[in-house]
Write an enzyme that holds these catalytic residues in place. Structure first.
Site, PDB file in Angstrom:
ATOM      1  CG  HIS A 275     -61.833 -15.781   7.181  1.00  0.00           C
ATOM      2  ND1 HIS A 275     -63.083 -15.391   7.593  1.00  0.00           N
ATOM      3  CD2 HIS A 275     -62.015 -16.995   6.620  1.00  0.00           C
ATOM      4  CE1 HIS A 275     -63.963 -16.318   7.282  1.00  0.00           C
ATOM      5  NE2 HIS A 275     -63.345 -17.314   6.705  1.00  0.00           N
TER       6      HIS A 275
HETATM    7  P1  TYD Z   1     -63.522 -19.449   2.699  1.00  0.00           P
HETATM    8  O1  TYD Z   1     -64.502 -18.424   3.194  1.00  0.00           O
HETATM    9  O2  TYD Z   1     -62.079 -19.085   2.720  1.00  0.00           O
HETATM   10  O3  TYD Z   1     -63.729 -20.789   3.513  1.00  0.00           O
HETATM   11  P2  TYD Z   1     -63.523 -21.090   5.080  1.00  0.00           P
HETATM   12  O4  TYD Z   1     -63.714 -19.812   5.835  1.00  0.00           O
HETATM   13  O5  TYD Z   1     -64.562 -22.091   5.380  1.00  0.00           O
HETATM   14  O6  TYD Z   1     -62.170 -21.650   5.286  1.00  0.00           O
HETATM   15  O7  TYD Z   1     -63.968 -19.873   1.252  1.00  0.00           O
HETATM   16  C1  TYD Z   1     -63.366 -20.922   0.547  1.00  0.00           C
HETATM   17  C2  TYD Z   1     -63.503 -20.660  -0.948  1.00  0.00           C
HETATM   18  O8  TYD Z   1     -64.878 -20.657  -1.340  1.00  0.00           O
HETATM   19  C3  TYD Z   1     -62.941 -19.318  -1.367  1.00  0.00           C
HETATM   20  O9  TYD Z   1     -62.276 -19.513  -2.592  1.00  0.00           O
HETATM   21  C4  TYD Z   1     -64.139 -18.453  -1.560  1.00  0.00           C
HETATM   22  C5  TYD Z   1     -65.238 -19.418  -1.917  1.00  0.00           C
HETATM   23  N1  TYD Z   1     -66.552 -18.990  -1.386  1.00  0.00           N
HETATM   24  C6  TYD Z   1     -67.528 -18.536  -2.266  1.00  0.00           C
HETATM   25  O10 TYD Z   1     -67.312 -18.432  -3.482  1.00  0.00           O
HETATM   26  N2  TYD Z   1     -68.738 -18.178  -1.762  1.00  0.00           N
HETATM   27  C7  TYD Z   1     -69.020 -18.255  -0.432  1.00  0.00           C
HETATM   28  O11 TYD Z   1     -70.155 -17.939  -0.016  1.00  0.00           O
HETATM   29  C8  TYD Z   1     -67.986 -18.720   0.469  1.00  0.00           C
HETATM   30  C9  TYD Z   1     -68.237 -18.823   1.950  1.00  0.00           C
HETATM   31  C10 TYD Z   1     -66.781 -19.079  -0.063  1.00  0.00           C
END
Ligand code: TYD
Length: 135
Positions: A50
């Site tokens: 992303h």
């Molecule tokens: P995501 O940012 O998609 O993880 P990555 O980039 O590491 O693959 O986040 C994974 C899940 O966690 C998503 O459901 C959102 C949640 N999340 C939070 O609730 N708070 C946060 O600060 C972060 C980074 C993620």
């Protein structure tokens, strides 16, 4: 200009061991609003995939190693983080992926904003469109 912007943190070590302090506008170049960490990543899992409209982050691998891919829509660069005194600063419209987590990897991320799903660009085609509209 390189897509990989690394910040070297001073190690405040003494005979007992090492310590690193992160301070906003000292060695972290933004307001620190959120800190999260990624650990116990299962084998062969990649994360990220992303970009963000408006988030600045510094990622620090406290233990183990992980490889980041940073992509500005034109160029892609990779860096492997494996040391707690190096931070990867990610700013602006950049697609990021995290690959090859070691089993023991602990990755801490310092962020300039609270979590906001509306700030995410999770579709790569959408990301490329935004990059070309911003050019
Ligand atoms: P995501 O940012 O998609 O993880 P990555 O980039 O590491 O693959 O986040 C994974 C899940 O966690 C998503 O459901 C959102 C949640 N999340 C939070 O609730 N708070 C946060 O600060 C972060 C980074 C993620």
């Amino acid at each position: 200009m390189s897509l990989i912007n690394l910040i070297k943190f001073d190690i405040l070590g003494d005979s007992r061991g090492s310590l690193i302090s992160l301070e906003q506008y000292n060695n972290i170049p933004f307001d620190i609003k959120r800190i999260y960490y990624i650990f116990d990543t299962q084998s062969n899992i990649s994360r990220g995939f992303h970009a963000h409209y408006n988030l600045e982050q510094v990622a620090i691998c406290l233990k183990g190693n992980v490889t980041f891919l940073i992509d500005d829509g034109k160029d892609k660069e990779k860096v492997t983080l494996s040391s707690p005194d190096i931070g990867l600063h990610i700013k602006g419209l950049k697609w990021r992926e995290m690959h090859d987590f070691s089993e023991d990897c602990v990755l801490i991320v310092v962020a300039s904003e609270l979590y906001d799903e509306a700030d995410y660009i999770r579709d790569y085609t959408n990301f490329l469109e935004l990059v070309s509209n911003n050019a």
